[in-house]
Design an enzyme around this catalytic site. Structure first.
Site, mmCIF file in Angstrom:
data_model
loop_
_atom_site.group_PDB
_atom_site.id
_atom_site.type_symbol
_atom_site.label_atom_id
_atom_site.label_comp_id
_atom_site.label_asym_id
_atom_site.label_seq_id
_atom_site.Cartn_x
_atom_site.Cartn_y
_atom_site.Cartn_z
ATOM 1 N N ARG A 258 0.860 -1.176 0.000
ATOM 2 C CA ARG A 258 0.000 0.000 0.000
ATOM 3 C C ARG A 258 0.900 1.231 0.000
ATOM 4 O O ARG A 258 1.905 1.284 0.736
ATOM 5 C CB ARG A 258 -0.912 0.026 1.229
ATOM 6 C CG ARG A 258 -2.095 -0.914 1.153
ATOM 7 C CD ARG A 258 -3.131 -0.472 0.107
ATOM 8 N NE ARG A 258 -4.290 -1.343 0.048
ATOM 9 C CZ ARG A 258 -4.430 -2.397 -0.748
ATOM 10 N NH1 ARG A 258 -3.457 -2.738 -1.584
ATOM 11 N NH2 ARG A 258 -5.553 -3.115 -0.742
ATOM 12 N N GLU B 15 -3.442 7.552 -4.270
ATOM 13 C CA GLU B 15 -3.887 7.034 -5.571
ATOM 14 C C GLU B 15 -5.209 7.665 -5.977
ATOM 15 O O GLU B 15 -6.056 7.887 -5.113
ATOM 16 C CB GLU B 15 -4.057 5.509 -5.485
ATOM 17 C CG GLU B 15 -2.734 4.814 -5.285
ATOM 18 C CD GLU B 15 -2.847 3.296 -5.210
ATOM 19 O OE1 GLU B 15 -3.923 2.759 -5.539
ATOM 20 O OE2 GLU B 15 -1.856 2.665 -4.826
ATOM 21 N N HIS C 68 -0.954 0.235 -9.896
ATOM 22 C CA HIS C 68 -1.611 -0.710 -8.973
ATOM 23 C C HIS C 68 -2.206 -1.914 -9.727
ATOM 24 O O HIS C 68 -3.421 -2.129 -9.724
ATOM 25 C CB HIS C 68 -2.695 -0.007 -8.145
ATOM 26 C CG HIS C 68 -2.989 -0.724 -6.855
ATOM 27 N ND1 HIS C 68 -3.389 -0.081 -5.706
ATOM 28 C CD2 HIS C 68 -2.951 -2.038 -6.532
ATOM 29 C CE1 HIS C 68 -3.588 -0.967 -4.739
ATOM 30 N NE2 HIS C 68 -3.322 -2.180 -5.229
HETATM 31 C C1 DGY Z 1 -5.428 -6.080 -2.763
HETATM 32 O O1 DGY Z 1 -6.237 -6.961 -2.986
HETATM 33 O O2 DGY Z 1 -5.282 -5.615 -1.637
HETATM 34 C C2 DGY Z 1 -4.578 -5.628 -3.887
HETATM 35 O O3 DGY Z 1 -3.951 -4.433 -3.652
HETATM 36 C C3 DGY Z 1 -5.393 -5.582 -5.174
HETATM 37 O O4 DGY Z 1 -4.500 -5.676 -6.213
#
Ligand code: DGY
Length: 316
Positions: free
Chosen positions: A235, A264, A282
């Site tokens: 993240r 984002e 992402h």
């Molecule tokens: C998640 O599922 O947390 C991912 O970031 C999606 O790609």
């Protein structure tokens, strides 16, 4: 059951749900605006949402009868879980099915950032190549490099296991010992500071929580080797993006491979200019099969809730 779905999803999961629920699906390819979510959640029993939808008390209360929030992601930092619990609303996620796809992409970034793949590709496409040059596009070895895994859960483990074949010493920092990578790879659990100071490749795999926000800031970046690369498929807010930009600009670390960002879809404008950072939008879980499996998992969670059972991937 009335279900609000904030985006069309790949695979057949929505058709499956349509046979059983009344669906209200946001039909456009851009994010469903928050005001629209708040308007359309009214009277809905369920919400199938994306990691980019902020689901807080205001959204929950606008429903008046929400029973389940099924997140289409493994990470659920976009949901106010405390508010959901206080209202007796179940929260589910989609863990496991995206582990391999995300670990594969972390390795794509390891290769791209260490061996300057994108920079070299762009160089050639701009017709700047004048022939083989002993000093051209020199990068950093992957084979034999020390791999540092921050957060050795499912995805961190999968990234570590993929280092087999590259003769890499593996260090990891995590809350609990990971006996699998210790046994199979001889991985060593160390404090974050030691990992940052020793690793040639640092790959982040922690969930975003109050404890991990800005886990990597100026101080931590300064602990890293000037030849090291930093990979983030977890993240964005785990890294202080401004501090990372400065470290990369001043070449205090060699490079970075990023799939996630602090705000984002906005990306620090400086990061988009630097040649020593690879920036992806992402796409960690973005394979046809994985995204369809995620949709199936979210649907299964909702269907279990409808049957009065505990959803298989309940996090609250
Ligand atoms: C998640 O599922 O947390 C991912 O970031 C999606 O790609």
């Amino acid at each position: 059951m009335d279900l609000l779905v904030t985006r069309r999803l790949p695979g057949g999961a929505l058709e499956r749900l349509a046979g059983i629920c009344t669906l209200d699906v946001w039909g456009r390819d851009d994010a469903m605006p928050r005001a629209e979510i708040i308007r359309r959640i009214k009277g809905k029993d369920g919400l199938l949402c994306l990691l980019s939808d902020r689901v807080d008390a205001a959204v929950m209360d606008a429903s008046g009868r929400l029973g389940i929030i099924a997140n289409y992601a493994a990470g659920y930092d976009n949901i106010d879980v405390t508010a959901a619990k206080a209202r007796g609303i179940m929260v589910t996620n989609t863990p496991g099915v995206l582990t391999d796809a995300t670990a594969d992409l972390a390795w794509a970034l390891i290769f791209a950032a260490s061996r300057r793949v994108v920079e070299a590709h762009t160089f050639l496409r701009h017709n700047d190549w004048r022939g083989w040059d002993p000093n051209q596009m020199l990068g950093h070895d992957i084979t034999g490099a020390t791999l540092g895994i921050v957060g050795a859960g499912r995805i961190g483990t999968a990234v570590a296991l993929r280092s087999r074949g590259f003769s890499m010493p593996v260090l990891y920092a995590g809350r609990t010992p990971n006996t699998r990578i210790e046994a199979e790879l001889g991985a060593r659990r160390v404090e974050l500071e030691e990992l940052l100071a020793s690793a040639d490749i640092v790959s982040l795999h922690v969930p975003l929580t109050a404890d991990t926000r800005h886990l990597i800031g100026r101080r931590e970046l300064d602990l890293m080797k000037p030849t090291a690369v930093l990979i983030n498929t977890a993240r964005g807010p785990v890294i202080d993006e401004e501090a990372l930009f400065e470290a990369l600009r001043e070449r205090r670390i060699a490079g970075a491979g990023l799939d996630v960002y602090e705000h984002e879809p906005r990306v620090h404008p400086g990061l988009k200019e630097l040649s020593n950072v690879v920036t992806l939008p992402h796409i960690g879980s973005a394979t046809h099969a994985t995204r369809a499996r995620m949709a199936d998992m979210a649907a299964d969670n909702i269907l279990a809730f409808l049957r009065g059972e505990d959803p298989p991937n309940r996090v609250a």
